[in-house]
Design a protein around this motif. Structure first.
Motif, PDB file in Angstrom:
ATOM      1  N   GLY A   8       0.260   4.338  12.312  1.00 17.38           N
ATOM      2  CA  GLY A   8      -0.799   3.403  11.977  1.00 17.38           C
ATOM      3  C   GLY A   8      -0.256   2.082  11.467  1.00 17.38           C
ATOM      4  N   SER A   9       0.794   2.130  10.669  1.00 20.05           N
ATOM      5  CA  SER A   9       1.405   0.909  10.153  1.00 20.05           C
ATOM      6  C   SER A   9       2.078   0.114  11.264  1.00 20.05           C
ATOM      7  CB  SER A   9       2.422   1.252   9.060  1.00 20.05           C
ATOM      8  OG  SER A   9       1.798   1.906   7.978  1.00 20.05           O
ATOM      9  N   LEU A  10       2.813   0.803  12.123  1.00 18.17           N
ATOM     10  CA  LEU A  10       3.462   0.115  13.237  1.00 18.17           C
ATOM     11  C   LEU A  10       2.424  -0.458  14.200  1.00 18.17           C
ATOM     12  CD1 LEU A  10       6.468   2.515  13.986  1.00 18.17           C
ATOM     13  CD2 LEU A  10       6.450   0.398  12.645  1.00 18.17           C
ATOM     14  N   SER A  11       1.298   0.223  14.348  1.00 19.97           N
ATOM     15  CA  SER A  11       0.221  -0.300  15.196  1.00 19.97           C
ATOM     16  C   SER A  11      -0.304  -1.628  14.657  1.00 19.97           C
ATOM     17  CB  SER A  11      -0.922   0.708  15.283  1.00 19.97           C
ATOM     18  OG  SER A  11      -0.491   1.914  15.869  1.00 19.97           O
ATOM     19  N   ALA A  12      -0.193  -1.813  13.342  1.00 20.60           N
ATOM     20  CA  ALA A  12      -0.644  -3.054  12.706  1.00 20.60           C
ATOM     21  C   ALA A  12       0.493  -4.043  12.512  1.00 20.60           C
ATOM     22  CB  ALA A  12      -1.292  -2.732  11.360  1.00 20.60           C
ATOM     23  N   SER A  26       1.523  -6.153   3.412  1.00 20.66           N
ATOM     24  CA  SER A  26       2.833  -6.715   3.766  1.00 20.66           C
ATOM     25  C   SER A  26       3.865  -5.609   3.882  1.00 20.66           C
ATOM     26  CB  SER A  26       3.279  -7.719   2.695  1.00 20.66           C
ATOM     27  OG  SER A  26       2.392  -8.814   2.625  1.00 20.66           O
ATOM     28  N   LEU A  27       3.605  -4.489   3.213  1.00 19.00           N
ATOM     29  CA  LEU A  27       4.525  -3.352   3.221  1.00 19.00           C
ATOM     30  C   LEU A  27       3.728  -2.086   2.939  1.00 19.00           C
ATOM     31  CD1 LEU A  27       7.455  -2.100   3.054  1.00 19.00           C
ATOM     32  CD2 LEU A  27       7.336  -2.542   0.597  1.00 19.00           C
ATOM     33  N   VAL A  28       4.095  -1.007   3.620  1.00 20.81           N
ATOM     34  CA  VAL A  28       3.514   0.306   3.353  1.00 20.81           C
ATOM     35  C   VAL A  28       4.623   1.230   2.868  1.00 20.81           C
ATOM     36  CG1 VAL A  28       2.453   2.351   4.379  1.00 20.81           C
ATOM     37  CG2 VAL A  28       1.621   0.082   4.996  1.00 20.81           C
ATOM     38  N   TYR A  56       0.855  -1.193   0.000  1.00 23.80           N
ATOM     39  CA  TYR A  56       0.000   0.000   0.000  1.00 23.80           C
ATOM     40  C   TYR A  56       0.886   1.236   0.000  1.00 23.80           C
ATOM     41  CZ  TYR A  56      -3.224   3.597   1.714  1.00 23.80           C
ATOM     42  OH  TYR A  56      -3.965   4.746   1.858  1.00 23.80           O
ATOM     43  N   ALA A  57       0.661   2.138  -0.969  1.00 29.30           N
ATOM     44  CA  ALA A  57       1.470   3.347  -1.100  1.00 29.30           C
ATOM     45  C   ALA A  57       0.581   4.576  -1.002  1.00 29.30           C
ATOM     46  CB  ALA A  57       2.219   3.347  -2.429  1.00 29.30           C
ATOM     47  N   PRO A  81       5.825  -3.367   8.321  1.00 28.65           N
ATOM     48  CA  PRO A  81       7.029  -2.566   8.050  1.00 28.65           C
ATOM     49  C   PRO A  81       6.802  -1.568   6.927  1.00 28.65           C
ATOM     50  CG  PRO A  81       7.252  -4.752   7.095  1.00 28.65           C
ATOM     51  CD  PRO A  81       5.959  -4.757   7.873  1.00 28.65           C
ATOM     52  N   LEU A  82       7.712  -0.591   6.826  1.00 24.97           N
ATOM     53  CA  LEU A  82       7.516   0.515   5.889  1.00 24.97           C
ATOM     54  C   LEU A  82       8.789   0.841   5.127  1.00 24.97           C
ATOM     55  CD1 LEU A  82       6.293   1.582   8.986  1.00 24.97           C
ATOM     56  CD2 LEU A  82       5.008   2.999   7.370  1.00 24.97           C
TER      57      LEU A  82
END
Length: 420
Positions: free
Chosen positions: A336-340, A323-325, A259-260, A343-344
């Motif tokens: 928000g990504s780390l809460s889920a 799987s990746l942001v 997701y970008a 990795p980014l």
């Protein structure tokens, strides 16, 4: 019942966490009014029970904020920072002229002030109101060992790094002198005592931010800052969204999802989306790109690899499946990504994003590719490392566990109510 007033910028990245705090306070039986310019009213209309008081209609008529967002979205690095500072100066002068009277008329008991709305503390002092400083982005409190928020400098608590940090802070103070001078002049006009320094303008009662302490650099003065984790609702939805824009969930496959998003501010630079699409084109994964602009027509944009491109995406729901942001390193996307536990790869563009991306890389939960050195090839290398090395997801999941214990919006409400 306490009547809370909110002063914050009209950017969605600031409004969403503020509105989540507002919803929590409303659910506990209190009253909340947000003071904002005309463009803000429609954005917060979906927050049930939140009252809105319009200010700044002459200085910021309807459509002004969206236009400024688009102009800022074309800028990066120092240009973007300077533009933001000019904008904040205009907001400061408008708030000085209109906010005190509007707040007094509404019978506000306590003010909740975004940290970048620096005049908010002086307005509270003028009206003899208690106030809370809320950091919805990266804390910008200055101290010698912490690199300035707008840099990608790493943390090193040694003499040369402290000197470097001070020079960076001096540059920021120079760039923002017009905002500071407007505050100084207004305090004189209001017959308020002069502030001893810029840090004195923040609340001496309560300062909170939506980071876990493990994400920030170590701070000497951290006792005054309460690290609470993200001010997010438990459900996978944001208070400010665009429900009329349906996302094609039926097009998602069982391939790993990337997701970008470049958020709702720094989203006008097509070349960054092109680099992302090219870097992901031949991966065995599905790419979803959110343009972050509900008025943009995604069919007009042709990108490599046939990604799903939408004007605006259900942010939290897609992050949870990813799987990746890939992000511009906006605070809400990163946290928000780390809460889920996702990795980014961060492509910081301007303002506080370089500081957020640097902290992300330090956690081991992601990588950073500065926008000035962005190429599809370099981005692909970072993507391959994050997807191919399990340690990135392990560190993201470690941060997820930390976030879950941070308290979040409920703890924020507890602390706010404790000063009433």
């Amino acid at each position: 019942m306490t009547h809370f007033g909110i002063l914050c910028p009209g950017a969605i990245g600031h409004l969403n966490p503020m509105c989540n705090i507002a919803r929590e306070l409303l659910e506990r039986g209190h009253r909340v009014t947000l003071f904002g310019v005309p463009d803000t009213q429609a954005k917060v209309a979906a927050v049930a029970g939140l009252e809105f008081a319009q200010i700044g209609a002459a200085a910021f008529p309807l459509g002004t904020i969206d236009r400024k967002y688009k102009e800022l979205g074309l800028m990066s690095n120092l240009d973007g920072l300077k533009y933001t500072i000019e904008w904040l100066e205009q907001q400061t002068k408008m708030l000085c002229a209109e906010a005190p009277r509007a707040i007094e008329a509404r019978g506000i008991d306590v003010l909740l002030v975004d940290q970048v709305t620096r005049i908010g503390g002086s307005i509270a002092e003028l009206l003899a109101l208690p106030f809370v400083t809320i950091c919805n982005a990266l804390p910008i409190n200055q101290e010698p060992s912490v690199p300035p928020f707008f840099t990608t400098w790493t943390y090193q608590d040694i003499l040369w790094a402290r000197v470097r940090n001070q020079l960076g802070n001096n540059l920021f103070n120079y760039l923002t002198k017009s905002v500071w001078q407007a505050i100084v002049v207004q305090r004189q006009a209001w017959q308020l005592p002069p502030l001893t320094d810029r840090e004195a303008g923040y609340s001496q009662l309560l300062q909170i931010c939506q980071l876990p302490p493990e994400f920030d650099f170590p701070r000497q003065a951290s006792a005054r800052m309460n690290y609470l984790g993200p001010f997010q609702a438990p459900a996978s939805s944001e208070p400010i969204s665009f429900p009329g824009l349906d996302f094609p969930f039926e097009q998602l496959t069982d391939k790993p999802l990337i997701y970008a998003s470049l958020g709702t501010l720094q989203n006008q630079q097509l070349q960054i989306f092109e680099a992302i699409a090219t870097a992901c084109a031949d991966l065995d994964a599905q790419l979803v790109i959110s343009l972050g602009d509900p008025d943009r027509d995604p069919t007009e944009i042709q990108l490599a690899g046939n990604p799903i491109v939408v004007a605006y995406a259900p942010h939290a729901a897609l992050i949870a499946r990813s799987s990746l942001v890939i992000t511009h390193a906006g605070m809400n996307t990163v946290i928000g990504s780390l809460s889920a536990g996702v990795p980014l790869v961060a492509i910081p563009i301007t303002n506080e994003q370089p500081g957020i991306a640097t902290r992300l890389a330090r956690t081991g939960a992601g990588e950073m590719v500065p926008v000035k050195s962005l190429t599809a090839e370099r981005l692909r290398q970072s993507i391959d490392r994050v997807l191919g090395d399990a340690s990135y997801r392990t560190q993201a999941q470690r941060m997820q566990a930390i976030v879950q214990q941070s308290g979040g919006v409920k703890r924020a409400a507890d602390l706010i109510l404790a000063i009433c």
